[in-house]
Design a protein around this motif. Structure first.
Motif, short mmCIF file in Angstrom:
data_model
loop_
_atom_site.label_atom_id
_atom_site.label_comp_id
_atom_site.label_asym_id
_atom_site.label_seq_id
_atom_site.Cartn_x
_atom_site.Cartn_y
_atom_site.Cartn_z
N UNK A 63 -21.37 -26.61 -26.48
CA UNK A 63 -22.34 -27.13 -25.52
C UNK A 63 -21.76 -28.19 -24.60
N UNK A 64 -20.74 -28.91 -25.09
CA UNK A 64 -20.10 -29.92 -24.21
C UNK A 64 -19.42 -29.26 -23.02
N UNK A 65 -19.02 -28.01 -23.18
CA UNK A 65 -18.36 -27.30 -22.08
C UNK A 65 -19.34 -26.75 -21.06
N UNK A 66 -20.55 -26.39 -21.51
CA UNK A 66 -21.47 -25.70 -20.60
C UNK A 66 -22.59 -26.60 -20.10
N UNK A 67 -22.82 -27.73 -20.74
CA UNK A 67 -23.89 -28.64 -20.29
C UNK A 67 -23.28 -29.80 -19.51
N UNK A 68 -23.89 -30.17 -18.40
CA UNK A 68 -23.36 -31.31 -17.64
C UNK A 68 -23.69 -32.62 -18.35
N UNK A 69 -22.68 -33.27 -18.87
CA UNK A 69 -22.86 -34.55 -19.54
C UNK A 69 -21.89 -35.55 -18.93
N UNK A 70 -22.16 -36.82 -19.16
CA UNK A 70 -21.29 -37.86 -18.61
C UNK A 70 -20.02 -37.98 -19.44
N UNK A 71 -19.02 -38.58 -18.86
CA UNK A 71 -17.75 -38.76 -19.57
C UNK A 71 -17.91 -39.74 -20.74
N UNK A 72 -18.81 -40.72 -20.60
CA UNK A 72 -19.06 -41.66 -21.70
C UNK A 72 -19.69 -40.94 -22.89
N UNK A 73 -20.64 -40.04 -22.62
CA UNK A 73 -21.28 -39.30 -23.70
C UNK A 73 -20.27 -38.37 -24.36
N UNK A 74 -19.43 -37.72 -23.56
CA UNK A 74 -18.39 -36.85 -24.12
C UNK A 74 -17.45 -37.63 -25.03
N UNK A 75 -17.04 -38.82 -24.60
CA UNK A 75 -16.15 -39.65 -25.41
C UNK A 75 -16.85 -40.08 -26.70
N UNK A 76 -18.15 -40.38 -26.61
CA UNK A 76 -18.91 -40.76 -27.80
C UNK A 76 -18.96 -39.60 -28.80
#
Length: 148
Positions: A63-76
């Motif tokens: 889901x991290x690949x297909x959903x638009x999330x912020x870089x901070x959330x991805x790092x978290x």
């Protein structure tokens, strides 16, 4: 590797990940159901509901690949790649939901118990020094490597 083979592998991180999927469903349903209560239980239900959204990104890395999330959330979310970190996260979420008993008993206890079971599975995987192995069904090996 099929789903049945994954469960026969005796890797507790697989059990933890599938228990985490159950946690996602329970936290969403029970968080939503308890949102109609006023008072402090509302706070615990909102935390439970928010937990379900965080857990879905932790347990289903695709889901991290297909959903638009912020870089901070991805790092978290990427912090939780080891069994010990996941056990800690689930333990904290479980403790928060167990704390909801202080404002009155509710169905949030079910979420607390299942979160605790997931924490125990990840903790056992850590104690047995098993590597974290993500289920292929949930976008584990292969897809998860592209994310990290």
């Amino acid at each position: 590797m099929t789903l049945a083979e994954e469960f026969r592998s005796r890797n507790f991180s697989i059990y933890g990940q599938w228990t985490g999927v159950v946690c996602i469903i329970l936290c969403f349903a029970l968080g939503l159901a308890n949102c109609f209560h006023l008072g402090l239980r509302l706070i615990f239900s909102i935390i439970c509901l928010a937990s379900s959204f965080v857990l879905i990104f932790v347990e289903v890395p695709f889901l991290l690949r297909i959903c638009p999330t912020s870089s901070k959330f991805d790092a978290f979310v990427r912090r939780f790649t080891t069994n010990w970190m996941r056990a800690t996260m689930y333990g904290i979420l479980s403790a928060i939901q167990f704390a909801s008993i202080s404002v009155g008993t509710s169905s949030l206890i079910a979420a607390a118990v299942v979160l605790l079971i997931a924490a125990l599975f990840y903790g056992l995987a850590g104690l047995k020094s098993q590597e974290f192995v993500g289920s292929k069904t949930l976008g584990g090996q292969g897809v998860a490597q592209m994310i990290v």
